[in-house]
Design an enzyme around this catalytic site. Structure first.
Site, mmCIF file in Angstrom:
data_model
loop_
_atom_site.group_PDB
_atom_site.id
_atom_site.type_symbol
_atom_site.label_atom_id
_atom_site.label_comp_id
_atom_site.label_asym_id
_atom_site.label_seq_id
_atom_site.Cartn_x
_atom_site.Cartn_y
_atom_site.Cartn_z
ATOM 1 C CB ILE A 199 36.344 25.068 -9.010
ATOM 2 C CG1 ILE A 199 35.880 24.525 -10.502
ATOM 3 C CG2 ILE A 199 36.752 23.727 -8.092
ATOM 4 C CD1 ILE A 199 37.352 24.138 -11.358
ATOM 5 C CG ASP A 209 41.598 15.197 -4.941
ATOM 6 O OD1 ASP A 209 40.441 14.940 -5.372
ATOM 7 O OD2 ASP A 209 42.546 14.575 -4.960
ATOM 8 C CB SER A 248 50.668 21.239 -11.070
ATOM 9 O OG SER A 248 50.625 20.013 -11.243
ATOM 10 C CB THR A 249 49.491 26.603 -9.065
ATOM 11 O OG1 THR A 249 48.000 26.534 -8.794
ATOM 12 C CG2 THR A 249 49.707 26.445 -10.589
ATOM 13 C CE1 TYR A 299 51.007 16.418 -5.800
ATOM 14 C CE2 TYR A 299 50.111 16.294 -7.868
ATOM 15 C CZ TYR A 299 50.279 15.550 -6.719
ATOM 16 O OH TYR A 299 49.802 14.447 -6.185
HETATM 17 N N1 AR6 Z 1 38.233 26.138 -6.055
HETATM 18 C C1 AR6 Z 1 39.305 26.528 -6.905
HETATM 19 N N2 AR6 Z 1 40.776 26.349 -6.767
HETATM 20 C C2 AR6 Z 1 40.922 25.775 -5.524
HETATM 21 C C3 AR6 Z 1 40.064 25.354 -4.419
HETATM 22 C C4 AR6 Z 1 38.799 25.452 -4.771
HETATM 23 N N3 AR6 Z 1 37.698 25.101 -4.294
HETATM 24 N N4 AR6 Z 1 40.780 25.014 -3.666
HETATM 25 C C5 AR6 Z 1 42.100 25.211 -3.887
HETATM 26 N N5 AR6 Z 1 42.292 25.478 -5.241
HETATM 27 P P1 AR6 Z 1 45.735 21.850 -5.266
HETATM 28 P P2 AR6 Z 1 47.952 20.625 -7.024
HETATM 29 C C6 AR6 Z 1 43.425 25.961 -5.924
HETATM 30 O O1 AR6 Z 1 47.002 22.089 -4.053
HETATM 31 O O2 AR6 Z 1 48.972 21.568 -6.597
HETATM 32 C C7 AR6 Z 1 45.766 17.354 -3.494
HETATM 33 O O3 AR6 Z 1 46.046 16.592 -2.237
HETATM 34 C C8 AR6 Z 1 44.809 26.325 -5.051
HETATM 35 O O4 AR6 Z 1 44.680 27.556 -4.531
HETATM 36 O O5 AR6 Z 1 44.667 21.748 -5.017
HETATM 37 O O6 AR6 Z 1 47.590 20.039 -8.363
HETATM 38 C C9 AR6 Z 1 45.449 16.096 -4.655
HETATM 39 O O7 AR6 Z 1 44.956 15.024 -4.057
HETATM 40 C C10 AR6 Z 1 45.946 26.093 -6.348
HETATM 41 O O8 AR6 Z 1 45.612 27.279 -6.991
HETATM 42 O O9 AR6 Z 1 46.400 20.769 -6.578
HETATM 43 C C11 AR6 Z 1 47.122 16.019 -4.909
HETATM 44 O O10 AR6 Z 1 47.523 15.174 -3.806
HETATM 45 C C12 AR6 Z 1 45.038 24.986 -7.245
HETATM 46 O O11 AR6 Z 1 43.657 25.010 -6.849
HETATM 47 C C13 AR6 Z 1 47.517 17.249 -4.869
HETATM 48 O O12 AR6 Z 1 46.814 18.233 -3.726
HETATM 49 C C14 AR6 Z 1 45.716 23.669 -7.248
HETATM 50 O O13 AR6 Z 1 46.196 23.304 -5.903
HETATM 51 C C15 AR6 Z 1 47.484 18.031 -5.918
HETATM 52 O O14 AR6 Z 1 48.322 19.395 -5.974
#
Ligand code: AR6
Length: 175
Positions: free
Chosen positions: A15, A38, A121-122, A125
């Site tokens: 993204i 993030d 969240s996937t 979280y």
């Molecule tokens: N582009 C698109 N999607 C992504 C990318 C990217 N560059 N990197 C990861 N994903 P997560 P959460 C996907 O863990 O579950 C952080 O530490 C990933 O594969 O990023 O909401 C925050 O600070 C998954 O499908 O977010 C919070 O503490 C999705 O993004 C915590 O993680 C969400 O995974 C939030 O956890």
């Protein structure tokens, strides 16, 4: 899926590389960065992002706050905080609905016509991806129906192929 004049699609990719008017960040309540998407967004946007985030005073689960995109192709970042999955009986679905609803409401307010949204969240979280995909698609469609002139395209950005398959299935089976 086409809803009125808005496309809702799922697409695989990073993204932080995508030229939407705004992208959504799956942040934590401090808004000061973390892992997953993030961390990738903060690295790509550069240190000015954390400086602006420090002014925002955090963000509650389900809420959403806007910053500039700094070095990202996207002009704005909409930071939302997804629920941690604790079995599903602790308000997780409503909180995840709120993430999409509040993020897209912020997008309307700033005039973002194209928005990229990760699978909130996937990851860290642990929200089950199939359940999250249905919420993402259904809530996005509801917002488009509420704001029929606001968006050209909402893109549900999936980082890996298993996630993409589940999001595409949610789009195909959505009423
Ligand atoms: N582009 C698109 N999607 C992504 C990318 C990217 N560059 N990197 C990861 N994903 P997560 P959460 C996907 O863990 O579950 C952080 O530490 C990933 O594969 O990023 O909401 C925050 O600070 C998954 O499908 O977010 C919070 O503490 C999705 O993004 C915590 O993680 C969400 O995974 C939030 O956890």
């Amino acid at each position: 899926m086409i809803v009125g004049q808005t496309q809702i699609i799922a697409k695989q990719g990073n993204i932080t590389k995508m030229p939407f008017d705004a992208i959504v960040n799956a942040a934590n309540s401090s808004l000061l960065g973390g892992g997953g998407v993030d961390g990738a967004i903060h690295r790509a946007a550069g240190p000015d992002l954390e400086f602006e985030c420090r002014m925002l005073g955090g963000c509650k689960t389900g809420q959403a706050k806007v910053t500039k995109g700094y070095r990202l192709p996207a002009a704005h970042i909409i930071h939302t905080v997804g629920p941690v999955w604790r079995g599903g009986e602790n308000g997780e679905p409503d909180l995840l609905v709120n993430c999409y609803r509040n993020s897209l409401t912020r997008a309307v307010e700033i005039g973002a016509r194209s928005v990229g949204i990760p699978a909130i969240s996937t990851g860290i979280y642990s929200y089950p991806i199939d359940l999250a995909a249905n919420i993402a698609v259904n809530t996005s469609r509801e917002l488009v129906l509420e704001y029929p002139d606001a968006f050209d395209c909402l893109t549900l950005v999936c980082f890996d192929e298993p996630t993409l398959i589940l999001f595409q299935h949610a789009i195909e089976t959505s009423a």
